[in-house]
Design a protein around this motif. Structure first.
Motif, short mmCIF file in Angstrom:
data_model
loop_
_atom_site.label_atom_id
_atom_site.label_comp_id
_atom_site.label_asym_id
_atom_site.label_seq_id
_atom_site.Cartn_x
_atom_site.Cartn_y
_atom_site.Cartn_z
N PRO A 80 0.81 -1.24 0.00
CA PRO A 80 0.00 0.00 0.00
C PRO A 80 0.84 1.28 0.00
O PRO A 80 0.42 2.30 0.56
CB PRO A 80 -0.80 -0.15 1.30
CG PRO A 80 0.10 -0.92 2.20
CD PRO A 80 0.86 -1.87 1.32
N ILE A 81 2.01 1.20 -0.54
CA ILE A 81 2.88 2.38 -0.60
C ILE A 81 3.09 2.72 -2.07
O ILE A 81 3.57 1.86 -2.83
CB ILE A 81 4.23 2.12 0.08
CG1 ILE A 81 4.02 1.72 1.56
CG2 ILE A 81 5.14 3.35 0.00
CD1 ILE A 81 5.28 1.29 2.27
N ILE A 86 6.96 -2.21 -6.92
CA ILE A 86 6.63 -3.63 -6.70
C ILE A 86 5.29 -3.90 -7.35
O ILE A 86 4.26 -3.33 -6.97
CB ILE A 86 6.57 -3.96 -5.20
CG1 ILE A 86 7.92 -3.65 -4.53
CG2 ILE A 86 6.18 -5.41 -4.98
CD1 ILE A 86 7.90 -3.82 -3.03
N ALA A 87 5.32 -4.75 -8.39
CA ALA A 87 4.08 -5.08 -9.11
C ALA A 87 3.20 -5.97 -8.24
O ALA A 87 3.69 -6.82 -7.49
CB ALA A 87 4.41 -5.79 -10.42
N PRO A 88 1.90 -5.79 -8.33
CA PRO A 88 1.01 -6.67 -7.57
C PRO A 88 1.05 -8.09 -8.12
O PRO A 88 1.38 -8.32 -9.28
CB PRO A 88 -0.37 -6.02 -7.77
CG PRO A 88 -0.25 -5.25 -9.05
CD PRO A 88 1.18 -4.77 -9.13
N LEU A 89 0.71 -9.06 -7.27
CA LEU A 89 0.68 -10.47 -7.69
C LEU A 89 -0.42 -10.70 -8.70
O LEU A 89 -1.45 -9.99 -8.71
CB LEU A 89 0.47 -11.37 -6.47
CG LEU A 89 1.56 -11.37 -5.41
CD1 LEU A 89 1.15 -12.25 -4.24
CD2 LEU A 89 2.89 -11.83 -5.98
N ASN A 90 -0.22 -11.74 -9.52
CA ASN A 90 -1.27 -12.14 -10.44
C ASN A 90 -2.43 -12.77 -9.68
O ASN A 90 -2.24 -13.42 -8.65
CB ASN A 90 -0.74 -13.16 -11.45
CG ASN A 90 0.31 -12.53 -12.37
OD1 ASN A 90 0.32 -11.30 -12.58
ND2 ASN A 90 1.19 -13.38 -12.90
N ASN A 91 -3.60 -12.58 -10.20
CA ASN A 91 -4.76 -13.25 -9.59
C ASN A 91 -4.73 -14.76 -9.83
O ASN A 91 -5.24 -15.55 -9.04
CB ASN A 91 -6.06 -12.66 -10.14
CG ASN A 91 -6.28 -11.24 -9.66
OD1 ASN A 91 -5.71 -10.30 -10.20
ND2 ASN A 91 -7.10 -11.08 -8.64
#
Length: 419
Positions: A80-81, A86-91
């Motif tokens: 949350p920064i 940092i890419a979010p994880l894949n669903n």
């Protein structure tokens, strides 16, 4: 003459080749334990134990588990920064793992389980032995029934020969006018009765032989000679029945079950290693396919079981008490049967002494009747009556003699001397 030819044919087919084969009571016991269908269960039980032991031993080897999964998550972890890069994880996520678990310590449960399996197999095999042993009295009944039939056939043959000789003398007396023409008819009638009785005795013998052959799983020919056993008994010694061994194994099994229960409360330690490939790997912030592994130890210990183990041990104690009770009942009933059999033996021994006296007296009467018949003092009917009484006395003597040997053989079986 026709009667003589029929009888000769019957006797020849009965006695021909008797010297070719012999069979003893002990051999019948051995055939029973080897060829009776129930005996094959011993081999099956050995095979079953080998399979069970292999299954138990497999628990000491590394246990491998392969896992693969593909999932789609409605939401994933994000940092949350802002501007962290940092890419979010894949669903959609994927993972495949191969795990190995090795048992290190389990308090000796595997060894105790293996020994319990061995005792259980021995108990089942002993139960088979008990069932086979209990058939020995049936073997006794058939074997001695055959001996009794053989004695009866031989006795009838002796009687026939004696009557044939008398018939020749009677015919001479009729020819010379000393005896009435109907005199020889009485003897011929008696010869037909002997033929009838011999046929019946032979049929009984054939029936008993067929039953004994089926029970012992062997081929027994009609010309087989059956040895007459001279059975001896002894009042000394303790019971040697296989049932005693079965009770002992049942109690050993219960004790080993208690031993196994005592080990289930001990901790179990195992080591594990897991290797995998997936997206994400162990680093949840790295959105890429990665390889990974884990190594570690695992301890399992059931600290409290709500007295389940204690209650199971109490139940086993009750089972052991039941086995003790069954053994006491068995010993009591067996001793009662032994005492009854012993009384039968004593009664038959006394009866045989009287039989011998009766036979000796009846032989004197027959000899006197034979002389009276030759002189025309008595009829052939009177003579055959006395001869029949002698046959009955001798036949009864043979029956009692065979019954005595049977009673002794049964006594030995009941006591376990043939175990």
């Amino acid at each position: 003459m026709k009667t003589f030819l029929l009888y000769s044919l019957l006797v020849c087919t009965t006695f021909l080749g008797y010297s070719q084969n012999t069979l003893s009571l002990e051999a019948c016991y051995a055939h029973l334990e080897t060829h009776y269908p129930l005996a094959q269960q011993r081999t099956i039980l050995d095979q079953q134990e080998a399979a069970e032991r292999s299954a138990i031993k497999a628990k000491t080897r590394p246990q491998l588990n392969l896992n693969a999964q593909a999932t789609y998550l409605s939401d994933v972890t994000q940092v949350p920064i802002p501007n962290t890069g940092i890419a979010p994880l894949n669903n959609d996520q994927y993972r495949a793992t191969l795990s190995a678990n090795q048992l290190i310590y389990n308090g000796g449960k595997i060894k105790a389980t293996t020994y319990l399996q061995h005792i259980t197999t021995d108990k089942k095999k002993k139960a088979v032995e008990v069932s086979l042993y209990q058939l020995k009295q049936h073997v006794n009944q058939l074997y001695f029934a055959i001996l009794l039939s053989v004695d009866q056939i031989e006795l009838l043959e002796l009687r026939r020969v004696q009557l044939e000789s008398t018939l020749t003398e009677v015919k001479s007396g009729v020819k010379n006018g000393v005896l009435l023409p109907t005199s020889e008819k009485n003897i011929e009638t008696e010869l037909l009765r002997i033929l009838q009785q011999t046929t019946e005795a032979n049929n009984n013998k054939t029936k008993f032989i067929a039953a004994l052959a089926a029970l012992t799983g062997t081929s027994i020919h009609a010309e087989t000679q059956f040895e007459k056993p001279l059975v001896t008994t002894t009042a000394e010694g303790t019971l040697n029945r296989p049932e005693i061994g079965l009770f002992s194994l049942q109690k050993q099994e219960i004790e080993q079950q208690k031993n196994l229960l005592s080990k289930t409360v001990l901790p179990e330690l195992s080591g594990f290693a897991t290797g995998g490939y997936g997206n994400p790997g162990l680093n949840m912030l790295e959105n890429d396919f990665k390889t990974f592994y884990m190594l570690g130890l695992q301890l399992n210990w059931k600290v409290f079981d709500w007295n389940s183990n204690k209650n199971k041990r109490q139940a086993l104690e009750v089972s052991k008490a039941l086995v003790d009770s069954e053994e006491a009942v068995f010993r009591l009933n067996t001793n009662i049967a032994l005492n009854d059999q012993k009384k039968d033996i004593e009664t038959l021994e006394n009866t045989l002494l009287i039989d011998q006296q009766l036979i000796a007296l009846q032989k004197e009467i027959v000899a006197a009747s034979n002389a009276q018949l030759k002189n025309g003092v008595i009829t052939t009917a009177d003579y055959t009556t006395q001869l029949t009484k002698l046959y009955e006395a001798e036949n009864l003597f043979n029956q009692h003699k065979t019954q005595l040997q049977l009673a002794k053989a049964n006594y030995n079986v009941i006591k376990g001397l043939n175990n």
